[in-house]
Design an enzyme around this catalytic site. Structure first.
Site: not given
Length: 284
Positions: A104, A198, A200
């Site tokens: 991001c 994202h 993660e």
């Protein structure tokens, strides 16, 4: 043992808001995720947007195998002390030659540091999930995206996007909303792999992000009431708790690229494996 540095560019107020929402800052999420992928790795966290922030005592960039840049609400097209400090840190990472990865805003920071540009999203707010991310010709053979299908979805919440990549960068993936969803940037002595989405984030954190940004979602016309946002976020959070619920995945239009944690983490795993190969080659 691999050694990682997590650069959390969230400003303090955003950091605390996120902790109140999901119990951890973006950097803390990264630490947990990296340790799940590389048990035994040594991880440090710094906050380059903060005044007076620096590396841990006695540490240098050369002592790390990889640097990870988190998401952040910073707008990289605005010159502020926070963005200036963050971009200067990224230029130091490039100069050090240490490989880096970002998601991001991390991709946006690397873009600006290497001479590219960032702007507000021109095709609208990408909130919750980026849909039908499609690999480019470079992306189909790039190790960052190894294991991804030709088109896939991923967690995403962003109001800014890369406008122009730096000279020599490789565009690896994009979709209808955001042209630059994944890229490789080489600048100075360093190489950066990054994504606009994202990998993660667990779905619980996606739900928390939607709730934190309710007003923005309403302003963007993506929902008509706070209740609609809450209902959608509740479904996302329920799928986090029960990822095999086909009814929820069907309602949300998601498949295993998002619901299966191992597949969702593809880019981070690929980057860490590349770091391991590089470390092994140095030691031979």
């Amino acid at each position: 043992m691999l050694r990682f540095l997590v650069a959390e560019s969230e400003p303090p107020e955003a950091r605390e808001s996120r902790r109140e929402s999901v119990g951890r800052s973006s950097g803390e999420t990264y630490l947990d995720t990296l340790l799940s992928l590389a048990p035994g790795a040594r991880c440090d966290r710094i906050k380059p947007a903060d005044a007076g922030a620096g590396l841990p005592a006695g540490a240098s960039l050369a002592g790390y195998d990889g640097v990870f840049l988190t998401g952040s609400p910073l707008h990289l097209y605005k010159e502020t002390p926070k963005t200036r400090r963050t971009v200067e840190f990224m230029r130091a990472v490039f100069a050090s030659g240490i490989p880096s990865f970002g998601s991001c805003a991390g991709l946006q920071v690397a873009t600006v540091a290497a001479g590219g540009t960032v702007r507000p999203n021109v095709r609208g707010y990408e909130a919750g999930f980026a849909r039908r991310i499609t690999l480019t010709e470079h992306g189909r053979s790039h190790p960052l995206l190894a294991g991804r299908p030709a088109a896939y979805d991923a967690p995403a919440v962003h109001t800014d996007e890369v406008e122009t990549l730096p000279e020599g960068a490789l565009l690896l993936a994009g979709n209808r909303v955001t042209a630059v969803q994944a890229a490789e940037i080489r600048f100075d002595a360093g190489v950066f792999w990054g994504v606009q989405y994202h990998p993660e984030l667990g779905l619980d954190e996606v739900a928390g992000a939607l709730l934190r940004q309710t007003d923005s979602l309403l302003d963007a016309g993506l929902a008509r009431s706070q209740g609609e946002v809450e209902a959608y976020a509740d479904q996302v959070d329920a799928l986090h708790r029960e990822p095999r619920r086909r009814d929820l995945a069907w309602r949300l239009g998601l498949d295993e690229q998002v619901t299966n944690a191992a597949k969702r983490l593809t880019e981070l795993r690929n980057f860490i494996e590349a770091l391991g190969r590089e470390r092994g080659a140095r030691q031979r």
